[in-house]
Motif scaffolding. Structure first.
Motif, PDB file in Angstrom:
ATOM      1  N   ILE A  28       0.831  -1.190   0.000  1.00  0.00           N
ATOM      2  CA  ILE A  28       0.000   0.000   0.000  1.00  0.00           C
ATOM      3  C   ILE A  28       0.875   1.253   0.000  1.00  0.00           C
ATOM      4  O   ILE A  28       0.775   2.085  -0.903  1.00  0.00           O
ATOM      5  CB  ILE A  28      -0.960  -0.007   1.212  1.00  0.00           C
ATOM      6  N   LEU A  29       1.743   1.392   0.988  1.00  0.00           N
ATOM      7  CA  LEU A  29       2.625   2.561   1.053  1.00  0.00           C
ATOM      8  C   LEU A  29       3.873   2.289   0.216  1.00  0.00           C
ATOM      9  O   LEU A  29       4.682   1.424   0.540  1.00  0.00           O
ATOM     10  CB  LEU A  29       2.990   2.867   2.503  1.00  0.00           C
ATOM     11  N   GLY A  30       3.998   3.022  -0.877  1.00  0.00           N
ATOM     12  CA  GLY A  30       5.082   2.803  -1.834  1.00  0.00           C
ATOM     13  C   GLY A  30       4.622   2.100  -3.090  1.00  0.00           C
ATOM     14  O   GLY A  30       5.246   2.231  -4.144  1.00  0.00           O
ATOM     15  N   SER A  31       3.548   1.312  -2.996  1.00  0.00           N
ATOM     16  CA  SER A  31       2.862   0.661  -4.131  1.00  0.00           C
ATOM     17  C   SER A  31       3.651  -0.442  -4.814  1.00  0.00           C
ATOM     18  O   SER A  31       3.195  -0.991  -5.812  1.00  0.00           O
ATOM     19  CB  SER A  31       2.441   1.702  -5.189  1.00  0.00           C
ATOM     20  N   GLN A  32       4.833  -0.795  -4.320  1.00  0.00           N
ATOM     21  CA  GLN A  32       5.669  -1.763  -5.028  1.00  0.00           C
ATOM     22  C   GLN A  32       5.017  -3.146  -5.106  1.00  0.00           C
ATOM     23  O   GLN A  32       4.410  -3.607  -4.143  1.00  0.00           O
ATOM     24  CB  GLN A  32       7.028  -1.916  -4.327  1.00  0.00           C
ATOM     25  N   ILE A  33       5.181  -3.804  -6.251  1.00  0.00           N
ATOM     26  CA  ILE A  33       4.958  -5.251  -6.335  1.00  0.00           C
ATOM     27  C   ILE A  33       6.192  -5.907  -5.715  1.00  0.00           C
ATOM     28  O   ILE A  33       7.318  -5.619  -6.112  1.00  0.00           O
ATOM     29  CB  ILE A  33       4.747  -5.698  -7.784  1.00  0.00           C
ATOM     30  N   PHE A  34       5.997  -6.797  -4.738  1.00  0.00           N
ATOM     31  CA  PHE A  34       7.105  -7.255  -3.901  1.00  0.00           C
ATOM     32  C   PHE A  34       7.150  -8.775  -3.787  1.00  0.00           C
ATOM     33  O   PHE A  34       6.155  -9.468  -3.980  1.00  0.00           O
ATOM     34  CB  PHE A  34       6.984  -6.653  -2.496  1.00  0.00           C
ATOM     35  N   ASP A  35       8.335  -9.251  -3.414  1.00  0.00           N
ATOM     36  CA  ASP A  35       8.538 -10.654  -3.052  1.00  0.00           C
ATOM     37  C   ASP A  35       9.791 -10.726  -2.186  1.00  0.00           C
ATOM     38  O   ASP A  35      10.842 -10.188  -2.558  1.00  0.00           O
ATOM     39  CB  ASP A  35       8.707 -11.511  -4.309  1.00  0.00           C
ATOM     40  N   ASP A  37       7.756  -1.227  -9.893  1.00  0.00           N
ATOM     41  CA  ASP A  37       6.599  -0.332  -9.961  1.00  0.00           C
ATOM     42  C   ASP A  37       6.349   0.397  -8.647  1.00  0.00           C
ATOM     43  O   ASP A  37       5.227   0.446  -8.149  1.00  0.00           O
ATOM     44  CB  ASP A  37       5.344  -1.104 -10.389  1.00  0.00           C
ATOM     45  N   GLY A  38       7.397   1.026  -8.098  1.00  0.00           N
ATOM     46  CA  GLY A  38       7.245   1.801  -6.869  1.00  0.00           C
ATOM     47  C   GLY A  38       6.859   3.246  -7.143  1.00  0.00           C
ATOM     48  O   GLY A  38       7.050   3.768  -8.251  1.00  0.00           O
ATOM     49  N   ASP A  39       6.306   3.907  -6.120  1.00  0.00           N
ATOM     50  CA  ASP A  39       5.930   5.321  -6.236  1.00  0.00           C
ATOM     51  C   ASP A  39       7.163   6.209  -6.264  1.00  0.00           C
ATOM     52  O   ASP A  39       8.197   5.895  -5.652  1.00  0.00           O
ATOM     53  CB  ASP A  39       5.056   5.730  -5.044  1.00  0.00           C
ATOM     54  N   LEU A  40       7.032   7.360  -6.927  1.00  0.00           N
ATOM     55  CA  LEU A  40       8.063   8.388  -6.979  1.00  0.00           C
ATOM     56  C   LEU A  40       7.453   9.714  -6.536  1.00  0.00           C
ATOM     57  O   LEU A  40       6.400  10.120  -7.042  1.00  0.00           O
ATOM     58  CB  LEU A  40       8.632   8.531  -8.396  1.00  0.00           C
ATOM     59  N   PHE A  41       8.100  10.405  -5.594  1.00  0.00           N
ATOM     60  CA  PHE A  41       7.607  11.676  -5.057  1.00  0.00           C
ATOM     61  C   PHE A  41       8.672  12.754  -5.234  1.00  0.00           C
ATOM     62  O   PHE A  41       9.864  12.491  -5.053  1.00  0.00           O
ATOM     63  CB  PHE A  41       7.307  11.570  -3.557  1.00  0.00           C
ATOM     64  N   THR A  42       8.247  13.969  -5.545  1.00  0.00           N
ATOM     65  CA  THR A  42       9.142  15.121  -5.453  1.00  0.00           C
ATOM     66  C   THR A  42       9.126  15.636  -4.020  1.00  0.00           C
ATOM     67  O   THR A  42       8.344  15.178  -3.175  1.00  0.00           O
ATOM     68  CB  THR A  42       8.713  16.238  -6.404  1.00  0.00           C
ATOM     69  N   ALA A  43       9.947  16.659  -3.760  1.00  0.00           N
ATOM     70  CA  ALA A  43       9.994  17.226  -2.415  1.00  0.00           C
ATOM     71  C   ALA A  43       8.693  17.924  -2.038  1.00  0.00           C
ATOM     72  O   ALA A  43       8.431  18.158  -0.850  1.00  0.00           O
ATOM     73  CB  ALA A  43      11.163  18.202  -2.304  1.00  0.00           C
TER      74      ALA A  43
END
Length: 363
Positions: free
Chosen positions: A274-281, A296-302
């Motif tokens: 949920i937080l970061g959105s990554q598909i993980f294993d 496929d993780g989230d990217l944020f600016t400052a």
């Protein structure tokens, strides 16, 4: 407590952005481990998707495909343990600023791959941080391109099939490190103050007490990974896991197939956070330490403000298997029990009530 504004007020005491950090870290460069068997460490890590870049009698270096000299350092030692990690800074002047932090080394020349200069520091929880500048990049290694998907609105793959190679998932880069600490407030504050980390999202208990902070690099208008460093409240300072980016979801899945066929221990996945959105294993190395493939993780600016979220096992993934209780279960030993009692007496952040709440929630 359902009042989001009240949760935000309680959680922003710390972690919070520092108005004038000592320096602003630019990248996560490497991890440092100690292991009794370098060959066994290399066997797992190459099956996981890293590449050996140099092996000496007492030290093993591995790298990803991006243009870095190395991202994983293993030093031979009798006991297996996590030591710390490296952060890149912008200049020699930044290194000089860091030397004024209590306990910091002087600026020293690096003899590790890529050379350059570094300052060695220790955070409030005892983890080593090597601030690095001037490290020469390595050559980018070839990796397969992302697969083209036939999705409902657009179907580019005609008269062609999907056949990704049956091989370890090629690690593109070291993505993030997650630590558990007893001194949660002091450790979070140290990284925001001295390296300019920005809290992206904070998970809190029902009374608003912050319990996990996901921190990103402050790169201004340049998008940064949702978190490069995450800090969780625990009863002692310990490594939780590290994460490594792969090219796409098929690489995550193929990585699982290869690691399973080669006999390694699975921890949790596949799913989407949920937080970061990554598909993980997640997978365990020979000493039980968790390593994560993700894409496929989230990217944020400052400019992105900090988010506040209730913590729970259900808050860990949008879909996929429920996080197993063993995933967060601490390694119990007499030494760790003594440390737990000592930290309950000493640390302002660790209380019996908080410990019981976490144990009931996560086992």
């Amino acid at each position: 407590m359902n009042n989001r504004n009240e949760l935000y007020r309680l959680a922003t005491q710390q972690p919070a952005r520092h108005p004038q950090p000592t320096v602003k870290a630019r990248d996560l460069t490497h991890l440092i481990f100690q292991r009794p068997d370098l060959n066994e460490a290399a066997r797992f890590l190459t099956d996981f998707g890293l590449t050996v870049s140099r092996q000496e009698a007492e030290t093993l270096y591995l790298r990803a495909t991006d243009a870095t000299a190395y991202c994983y350092r293993v030093q031979r030692a009798e006991q297996a343990r996590f030591i710390g990690f490296g952060l890149a800074v912008q200049s020699l002047a930044d290194l000089e600023k860091l030397t004024r932090i209590p306990g910091a080394s002087s600026v020293e020349k690096s003899e590790h791959p890529g050379n350059g200069y570094y300052v060695r520091l220790t955070d409030p929880s005892g983890f080593v941080v090597e601030a690095v500048f001037g490290q020469a990049p390595g050559k980018t290694l070839a990796h397969r391109a992302p697969l083209h998907w036939n999705l409902a609105p657009e179907q580019p793959r005609i008269n062609a099939t999907q056949r990704p190679p049956i091989a370890p998932a090629q690690v593109l880069k070291l993505g993030h490190i997650v630590l558990e600490v007893a001194d949660y407030q002091a450790t979070c504050a140290w990284y925001t103050q001295h390296f300019g980390f920005i809290p992206s999202d904070v998970q809190v208990l029902s009374d608003g007490t912050p319990i996990v902070t996901f921190m990103r690099l402050d790169l201004g208008d340049i998008p940064a990974d949702h978190h490069t460093l995450a800090i969780a409240q625990g009863f002692m300072a310990t490594y939780s896991h590290s994460a490594y980016e792969v090219v796409d979801a098929d690489a995550v899945g193929m990585g699982q197939r290869v690691l399973r066929e080669r006999g390694w221990s699975h921890s949790w996945g596949i799913g989407r956070h949920i937080l970061g959105s990554q598909i993980f294993d997640y997978w365990q190395d020979p000493w039980g330490d968790k390593h994560e493939h993700y894409c496929d993780g989230d990217l944020f600016t400052a400019a992105r403000p900090m988010g506040i979220h209730p913590v729970s096992p259900e808050a860990m993934a949008q879909w996929g298997p429920r996080m197993p209780r063993r995933f967060t279960k601490p390694k119990l030993s007499l030494a760790n029990l003594i440390l737990l009692i000592r930290n309950l007496r000493r640390s302002p952040d660790l209380t019996l009530r908080k410990l019981v709440t976490l144990m009931r929630m996560f086992g």
